[in-house]
Design an enzyme around this catalytic site. Structure first.
Site, PDB file in Angstrom:
ATOM      1  N   GLY A   1      -3.309 -12.145   7.098  1.00 26.69           N
ATOM      2  CA  GLY A   1      -2.785 -11.102   6.209  1.00 26.69           C
ATOM      3  C   GLY A   1      -3.857 -10.876   5.171  1.00 26.69           C
ATOM      4  O   GLY A   1      -4.452 -11.833   4.691  1.00 26.69           O
TER       5      GLY A   1
ATOM      6  N   TYR B   1       9.850  -5.595   8.294  1.00 29.29           N
ATOM      7  CA  TYR B   1       8.759  -5.459   7.322  1.00 29.29           C
ATOM      8  C   TYR B   1       8.869  -4.117   6.604  1.00 29.29           C
ATOM      9  O   TYR B   1       8.746  -3.056   7.208  1.00 29.29           O
ATOM     10  CB  TYR B   1       7.374  -5.595   7.988  1.00 29.29           C
ATOM     11  CG  TYR B   1       7.104  -6.980   8.595  1.00 29.29           C
ATOM     12  CD1 TYR B   1       7.907  -8.076   8.278  1.00 29.29           C
ATOM     13  CD2 TYR B   1       6.052  -7.186   9.469  1.00 29.29           C
ATOM     14  CE1 TYR B   1       7.668  -9.330   8.821  1.00 29.29           C
ATOM     15  CE2 TYR B   1       5.796  -8.442  10.017  1.00 29.29           C
ATOM     16  CZ  TYR B   1       6.622  -9.504   9.687  1.00 29.29           C
ATOM     17  OH  TYR B   1       6.389 -10.746  10.239  1.00 29.29           O
TER      18      TYR B   1
ATOM     19  N   GLN C   1       0.860  -1.187   0.000  1.00 26.87           N
ATOM     20  CA  GLN C   1       0.000   0.000   0.000  1.00 26.87           C
ATOM     21  C   GLN C   1       0.893   1.233   0.000  1.00 26.87           C
ATOM     22  O   GLN C   1       1.765   1.370   0.836  1.00 26.87           O
ATOM     23  CB  GLN C   1      -0.906   0.018   1.239  1.00 26.87           C
ATOM     24  CG  GLN C   1      -1.461  -1.326   1.661  1.00 26.87           C
ATOM     25  CD  GLN C   1      -2.461  -1.921   0.671  1.00 26.87           C
ATOM     26  OE1 GLN C   1      -2.777  -1.317  -0.353  1.00 26.87           O
ATOM     27  NE2 GLN C   1      -2.930  -3.118   0.957  1.00 26.87           N
TER      28      GLN C   1
ATOM     29  N   LEU D   1      -2.810 -19.229   5.621  1.00 33.06           N
ATOM     30  CA  LEU D   1      -3.231 -19.609   4.261  1.00 33.06           C
ATOM     31  C   LEU D   1      -2.034 -19.942   3.381  1.00 33.06           C
ATOM     32  O   LEU D   1      -2.150 -19.983   2.155  1.00 33.06           O
ATOM     33  CB  LEU D   1      -4.049 -18.464   3.639  1.00 33.06           C
ATOM     34  CG  LEU D   1      -5.396 -18.178   4.311  1.00 33.06           C
ATOM     35  CD1 LEU D   1      -6.034 -16.913   3.741  1.00 33.06           C
ATOM     36  CD2 LEU D   1      -6.345 -19.365   4.146  1.00 33.06           C
ATOM     37  N   ALA D   2      -0.872 -20.182   4.016  1.00 33.60           N
ATOM     38  CA  ALA D   2       0.361 -20.471   3.264  1.00 33.60           C
ATOM     39  C   ALA D   2       0.572 -19.416   2.176  1.00 33.60           C
ATOM     40  O   ALA D   2       0.764 -19.734   1.005  1.00 33.60           O
ATOM     41  CB  ALA D   2       0.334 -21.882   2.692  1.00 33.60           C
TER      42      ALA D   2
ATOM     43  N   ASP E   1       0.269  -7.289  14.508  1.00 34.62           N
ATOM     44  CA  ASP E   1       1.639  -7.799  14.482  1.00 34.62           C
ATOM     45  C   ASP E   1       2.507  -7.003  13.508  1.00 34.62           C
ATOM     46  O   ASP E   1       2.067  -6.620  12.428  1.00 34.62           O
ATOM     47  CB  ASP E   1       1.596  -9.272  14.038  1.00 34.62           C
ATOM     48  CG  ASP E   1       2.958  -9.935  14.093  1.00 34.62           C
ATOM     49  OD1 ASP E   1       3.533  -9.993  15.197  1.00 34.62           O
ATOM     50  OD2 ASP E   1       3.447 -10.382  13.042  1.00 34.62           O
TER      51      ASP E   1
ATOM     52  N   SER F   1      10.449 -16.534  17.557  1.00 37.82           N
ATOM     53  CA  SER F   1       9.777 -16.874  16.303  1.00 37.82           C
ATOM     54  C   SER F   1      10.660 -17.838  15.520  1.00 37.82           C
ATOM     55  O   SER F   1      11.819 -17.532  15.248  1.00 37.82           O
ATOM     56  CB  SER F   1       9.494 -15.625  15.465  1.00 37.82           C
ATOM     57  OG  SER F   1       8.866 -15.993  14.259  1.00 37.82           O
TER      58      SER F   1
END
Ligand code: NDP
Length: 329
Positions: free
Chosen positions: A288, A54, A27, A214-215, A49, A156
């Site tokens: 996401g 990122y 975006q 959703l991989a 998150d 993580s």
């Protein structure tokens, strides 16, 4: 919305949450992200998150601007960031990434600045770091907690052995071990959460904020007939993901899973997400979404959750063939 206790901690997370990897990078203005975050929040999502890496810090900046504008009560939501990869890309110098005290402290200060908040509810070590003694990591995370800059610390994609080492050191020092782990978990990637971490859930207690339910979108069925224009797999820089994800064998199974979703009268994305959160060791699945329609659809996973009976899950296992095999001597 359903809320679950994050492991042994007293923190309550919405079972569906919202993350900003890739999503925010795409975006160019804040408008879409503001709409998505508002939609999530109004549906009861209380966990957002983020990570230093990122969009090289831009994702935290964007979320910070949106949060400031929306002006929600700070106590009504849980905000995270993660350190390890750094945000200076190829130019990063030795101490600008990793889990040293120097980088963890500096990355935390930068995250607070970019997100325009006084504290992070959750702060993760985004990967393990073999070059830093575990005691340094445990002590640093506890220092941040004692300073009130972080409320809970987590890991993580650490191995079960690394998580247990952190707990043992923390116990020896009278400090807090990691309260939460953020692993990948979806119908293609199950072993870590279902097998490796099982003793930790049993013996220590640990929350999980799982990623890529959703991989990366493949479990929506959108890649069944090729790569749609504008989708994640079509983006420059994500070729590695396409090569790993869009392979014939996976697509065939997804088609069969889609047929089963039709039989149940639900959509494939909602079935895939509901399957993730049907595991009681999942505290929250981080969604996401690049579009409002996607988020509207994915939030319906809550309505599909009651359909996840043992019989339905067995049928899903038969179709996917990804249930980890456990060999015990
Ligand atoms: P998903 O696996 O759910 O993939 C989300 C993507 O799939 C969307 O951005 C969209 O991509 C597509 N999509 C989602 N819903 C639909 C739908 N209903 N119909 C069609 N397409 C859809 O999650 P992510 O991989 O984005 O991971 C979620 C979060 O987890 C991240 O934002 C991040 O916060 C965290 N994460 C953490 C990692 C870690 O190492 N700790 C690693 C990766 C993620 P598009 O529209 O572009 O096709």
């Amino acid at each position: 919305m359903e809320y679950r206790r994050m492991g042994k901690s007293g923190l309550q997370l919405s079972v569906l949450s919202f993350g900003s990897w890739v999503t925010f990078a795409r975006q160019t203005d804040d408008h879409t992200n503001e709409r998505l975050m508002t939609q999530a929040y109004e549906a009861g999502v209380n966990f957002f998150d983020n990570a230093e890496v990122y969009s090289a810090g831009l994702s935290e900046e964007m979320m910070g601007r949106v949060l400031k504008k929306l002006n929600w009560d700070r106590s009504s939501y849980v905000l995270s960031s993660k350190a390890y990869f750094g945000w200076k890309g190829e130019d990063k110098k030795p101490n600008q990434h990793g889990l040293s005290r120097k980088h963890l402290m500096e990355a935390c200060h930068e995250a607070l600045e970019r997100l325009q908040v006084e504290y992070l509810d959750l702060y993760y070590c985004h990967r393990p770091d073999a070059n830093v003694p575990m005691e340094e990591v445990v002590r640093t995370m506890n220092t941040l907690i004692q300073q009130g800059k972080v409320f809970y610390w987590g890991t993580s994609e650490w191995t079960a052995a690394e998580i247990m080492e952190a707990h043992m050191i923390a116990k020896d020092l009278g400090l807090e071990g990691p309260a939460v782990e953020q692993p990948e978990y979806n119908l293609f990637n199950r072993r870590k959460l279902e097998v490796d971490y099982a003793p930790i859930f049993r013996n220590v207690g640990m929350g999980t904020t799982i990623w890529s339910p959703l991989a990366s979108g493949i479990l929506t069925g959108k890649y069944n007939d090729g790569i749609p224009e504008g989708s994640r797999m079509s983006l420059e820089g994500y070729e590695w993901l396409k090569d790993r994800a869009v392979v014939e064998d996976k697509i065939n199974r997804i088609k069969a899973l889609g047929d089963f979703a039709n039989e149940l009268g639900v959509s494939l994305p909602t079935l895939s997400i509901a399957w993730c959160i049907s595991n009681p060791n999942v505290t929250t699945a981080i969604l996401g979404a690049t579009k409002v329609d996607q988020l509207t659809e994915n939030l319906k996973a809550l309505e599909v959750l009651p359909l996840m009976t043992e019989e339905v899950k067995q049928k899903i296992d038969d179709i996917m063939g990804t249930k980890p095999v456990v060999i015990r001597n």
